[in-house]
Write a protein that holds these residues in place. Structure first.
Motif, mmCIF file in Angstrom:
data_model
loop_
_atom_site.group_PDB
_atom_site.id
_atom_site.type_symbol
_atom_site.label_atom_id
_atom_site.label_comp_id
_atom_site.label_asym_id
_atom_site.label_seq_id
_atom_site.Cartn_x
_atom_site.Cartn_y
_atom_site.Cartn_z
ATOM 1 N N GLY A 1 -40.527 -5.469 55.984
ATOM 2 C CA GLY A 1 -39.685 -6.442 56.722
ATOM 3 C C GLY A 1 -38.319 -5.907 57.455
ATOM 4 N N ILE A 2 -38.420 -5.690 58.846
ATOM 5 C CA ILE A 2 -37.281 -5.512 59.405
ATOM 6 C C ILE A 2 -37.028 -6.552 60.430
ATOM 7 C CG2 ILE A 2 -38.593 -3.620 61.095
ATOM 8 C CD1 ILE A 2 -36.168 -2.283 61.467
ATOM 9 N N THR A 3 -38.012 -6.957 61.602
ATOM 10 C CA THR A 3 -37.637 -7.524 62.452
ATOM 11 C C THR A 3 -37.154 -9.136 62.271
ATOM 12 O OG1 THR A 3 -39.545 -6.714 63.710
ATOM 13 C CG2 THR A 3 -38.737 -8.613 64.875
ATOM 14 N N GLU A 4 -36.186 -9.515 63.185
ATOM 15 C CA GLU A 4 -35.661 -10.946 62.734
ATOM 16 C C GLU A 4 -35.305 -11.783 63.922
ATOM 17 O OE1 GLU A 4 -32.431 -9.433 59.176
ATOM 18 O OE2 GLU A 4 -31.634 -10.479 60.932
ATOM 19 N N PRO A 5 -35.483 -13.029 64.045
ATOM 20 C CA PRO A 5 -35.565 -13.999 65.132
ATOM 21 C C PRO A 5 -34.660 -13.851 66.172
ATOM 22 C CG PRO A 5 -35.991 -15.194 62.962
ATOM 23 C CD PRO A 5 -35.533 -13.507 62.711
ATOM 24 N N GLU A 6 -33.427 -13.220 65.795
ATOM 25 C CA GLU A 6 -32.111 -13.164 66.582
ATOM 26 C C GLU A 6 -31.911 -11.638 67.005
ATOM 27 O OE1 GLU A 6 -30.970 -16.098 68.108
ATOM 28 O OE2 GLU A 6 -32.369 -17.189 66.674
ATOM 29 N N ALA A 7 -32.529 -10.848 66.247
ATOM 30 C CA ALA A 7 -32.211 -9.346 66.638
ATOM 31 C C ALA A 7 -33.377 -8.834 67.559
ATOM 32 C CB ALA A 7 -32.326 -8.476 65.344
ATOM 33 N N GLY A 8 -34.399 -9.372 67.683
ATOM 34 C CA GLY A 8 -35.293 -8.647 68.554
ATOM 35 C C GLY A 8 -35.837 -7.224 68.271
ATOM 36 N N SER A 9 -35.443 -6.334 69.209
ATOM 37 C CA SER A 9 -35.589 -4.848 69.038
ATOM 38 C C SER A 9 -34.249 -4.103 68.873
ATOM 39 C CB SER A 9 -36.055 -4.194 70.580
ATOM 40 O OG SER A 9 -37.504 -4.685 70.874
ATOM 41 N N ASN A 10 -33.254 -5.069 68.613
ATOM 42 C CA ASN A 10 -31.974 -4.382 68.352
ATOM 43 C C ASN A 10 -31.425 -4.461 66.743
ATOM 44 O OD1 ASN A 10 -29.284 -3.723 68.161
ATOM 45 N ND2 ASN A 10 -28.479 -5.332 69.486
ATOM 46 N N SER A 11 -31.925 -3.299 66.260
ATOM 47 C CA SER A 11 -31.817 -3.213 64.875
ATOM 48 C C SER A 11 -30.309 -3.135 64.212
ATOM 49 C CB SER A 11 -32.450 -1.996 64.184
ATOM 50 O OG SER A 11 -31.778 -0.815 64.744
ATOM 51 N N HIS A 12 -29.492 -3.049 65.328
ATOM 52 C CA HIS A 12 -28.086 -3.225 64.786
ATOM 53 C C HIS A 12 -27.594 -4.774 64.812
ATOM 54 C CE1 HIS A 12 -27.529 0.908 65.447
ATOM 55 N NE2 HIS A 12 -27.958 1.108 66.653
ATOM 56 N N ARG A 13 -28.371 -5.497 65.280
ATOM 57 C CA ARG A 13 -28.097 -6.990 65.016
ATOM 58 C C ARG A 13 -28.630 -7.691 63.796
ATOM 59 N NH1 ARG A 13 -28.559 -10.693 70.102
ATOM 60 N NH2 ARG A 13 -27.666 -12.048 68.788
ATOM 61 N N ILE A 14 -29.208 -6.949 62.798
ATOM 62 C CA ILE A 14 -29.732 -7.505 61.725
ATOM 63 C C ILE A 14 -28.823 -8.226 60.735
ATOM 64 C CG2 ILE A 14 -30.917 -6.769 59.423
ATOM 65 C CD1 ILE A 14 -32.564 -4.756 61.118
ATOM 66 N N THR A 15 -29.255 -9.552 60.357
ATOM 67 C CA THR A 15 -28.093 -10.071 59.643
ATOM 68 C C THR A 15 -28.545 -10.382 58.337
ATOM 69 O OG1 THR A 15 -29.321 -12.402 60.517
ATOM 70 C CG2 THR A 15 -27.362 -11.312 61.867
ATOM 71 N N THR A 16 -29.614 -10.011 57.821
ATOM 72 C CA THR A 16 -30.055 -10.208 56.472
ATOM 73 C C THR A 16 -29.078 -9.158 55.527
ATOM 74 O OG1 THR A 16 -32.278 -10.569 56.962
ATOM 75 C CG2 THR A 16 -31.938 -9.717 54.851
ATOM 76 N N THR A 17 -28.324 -9.741 54.630
ATOM 77 C CA THR A 17 -27.267 -9.178 53.999
ATOM 78 C C THR A 17 -27.625 -9.089 52.533
ATOM 79 O OG1 THR A 17 -26.095 -11.218 53.898
ATOM 80 C CG2 THR A 17 -25.631 -9.840 55.776
ATOM 81 N N ALA A 18 -27.050 -7.962 51.877
ATOM 82 C CA ALA A 18 -27.274 -7.927 50.490
ATOM 83 C C ALA A 18 -25.686 -7.751 49.642
ATOM 84 C CB ALA A 18 -27.960 -6.577 50.118
ATOM 85 N N ARG A 19 -25.543 -8.407 48.751
ATOM 86 C CA ARG A 19 -24.223 -8.490 48.354
ATOM 87 C C ARG A 19 -24.355 -8.283 46.841
ATOM 88 N NH1 ARG A 19 -24.723 -14.108 48.709
ATOM 89 N NH2 ARG A 19 -24.086 -15.211 47.214
#
Length: 394
Positions: free
Chosen positions: A132-150
């Motif tokens: 699981g890498i692709t996100e709705p708002e990030a597309g091909s830009n992996s630097h915009r991934i917003t899934t976060t872990a704390r």
């Protein structure tokens, strides 16, 4: 034999062992064939019988370490497996994800416990893992991934959304790409987490696709999914290195997927052109039919050479060199595969659109290599910037 010649042979020509693997996998694929594959798609089923037999024969884990049940080989061998199954008309899409991406990442960076838990099952096919890498708002830009872990005590809390994730319904777990905050800089850095399918808070919904494939696509929803400390794969500070250790095999295997599909379509077209007679001779005797098929064959062969180079560099431990070659291989194979499918359909004319010949569905499927896991435009960005040294446009 000189050292130079030996290097050439290793990089570009297949050994007897690899040719034997290619022949054996081809035999397995043809025993199941396109009819088996399309029947599974129409029935809404998975190609479990082929997956199990390929696992039992050692093909699924041919790239994974021997001490954990694998074949001890590399991407060169695993790409042969996928290409030959595709050329027989029954590609296993999860080969790209389960042993190539997830298995590789765990084998290279996982803890001993993670390796013992997952690698034997990924090797024999009894366990499957999605990615699981692709996100709705990030597309091909992996630097915009917003899934976060704390962190929450010794645990992790994972929150985010993913889209177009293959095979989640049949995967025992998903390797999720998230981001954690660097305590020193405050910036987000990528990290990888193994999330079991039955983990509370981990939800998935199928995306309806105009794509004939046994593997379904899903959206993932993670809302404060609690994970134990040992769900983290590898070093928290080495996430980017670990991420690209999985993305290079993904591109190599996507190239194999496209090559297999292109070869299957081309074989059908050549057989038809050799036997179909409208006037005094088979249509394949006419250059307007023969030459485009010859071009398709040449382009598939050239793309395979680049894929073999990428696999050679990756297996040799040259991650930087493999990154360039894997992107080029994925681009070349996707283009060659799509063109071969298009030419095959055109060669058959109206028959190319019938269910009987089984080519029309490939018109949609052949687009996958051009779009996923990264678009051809982003590959051209990579080559123009990293290889040619041109300035970025983004």
């Amino acid at each position: 034999m000189t050292t130079t010649q030996g290097t050439f042979d290793s990089a570009l020509l297949e050994s007897d062992e690899r040719r034997a693997l290619r022949a054996a996998v081809g035999d397995l694929g043809r025993r199941y064939g396109r009819e088996y594959f399309t029947a599974a798609v129409r029935a809404g089923k998975h190609t479990d019988e082929l997956w199990r037999e390929a696992g039992a024969l050692g093909y699924l884990g041919v790239n994974l370490p021997e001490e954990y049940g694998g074949g001890g080989c590399g991407m060169a061998e695993l790409s042969i497996v996928l290409e030959e199954l595709g050329a027989a008309g029954c590609p296993l899409l999860l080969l790209i994800v389960s042993p190539a991406i997830c298995g590789t990442v765990i084998a290279r960076f996982g803890t001993e416990e993670q390796k013992r838990r997952w690698l034997p099952g990924l090797s024999d096919g009894s366990l499957r893992m999605a990615f699981g890498i692709t996100e709705p708002e990030a597309g091909s830009n992996s630097h915009r991934i917003t899934t976060t872990a704390r962190r929450d005590g010794d645990d992790w809390l994972l929150t985010g959304r993913k889209v177009f994730i293959s095979g989640v319904d049949i995967a025992d777990a998903t390797l999720i790409v998230g981001r954690t905050e660097d305590a020193r800089t405050g910036k987000l850095k990528p990290c990888l987490f193994i999330v079991d399918r039955e983990t509370p808070g981990f939800e998935y919904r199928q995306i309806e696709m105009e794509l004939g494939a046994p593997e379904k696509q899903f959206q993932l929803f993670l809302d404060d999914v609690r994970l134990p400390a040992d769900a983290l794969v590898g070093d928290e500070d080495a996430g980017l290195l670990q991420l690209f250790a999985g993305l290079n095999p993904e591109r190599i295997m996507t190239a194999a997927f496209s090559l297999g599909m292109g070869r299957f379509a081309l074989d059908k077209a050549v057989e038809y052109a050799r036997t179909r007679q409208v006037w005094q001779s088979p249509i394949g005797a006419h250059q307007a039919i023969a030459h485009p098929l010859a071009v398709a064959h040449i382009e598939l062969e050239l793309a395979r050479l680049m894929m073999q180079k990428a696999a050679y560099l990756y297996d040799a431990g040259d991650d930087m060199g493999a990154g360039e070659a894997a992107n080029m291989a994925k681009y070349a194979a996707a283009e060659a595969g799509a063109k071969a499918v298009d030419q095959a359909v055109h060669t058959l004319g109206g028959n190319g659109l019938t269910t009987e010949y089984g080519l029309a569905a490939l018109l949609t499927a052949s687009r996958v290599g051009r779009i996923a896991p990264v678009s051809r435009e982003m590959i051209l960005n990579f080559v123009s910037h990293h290889t040619l040294g041109l300035p970025k446009s983004y």
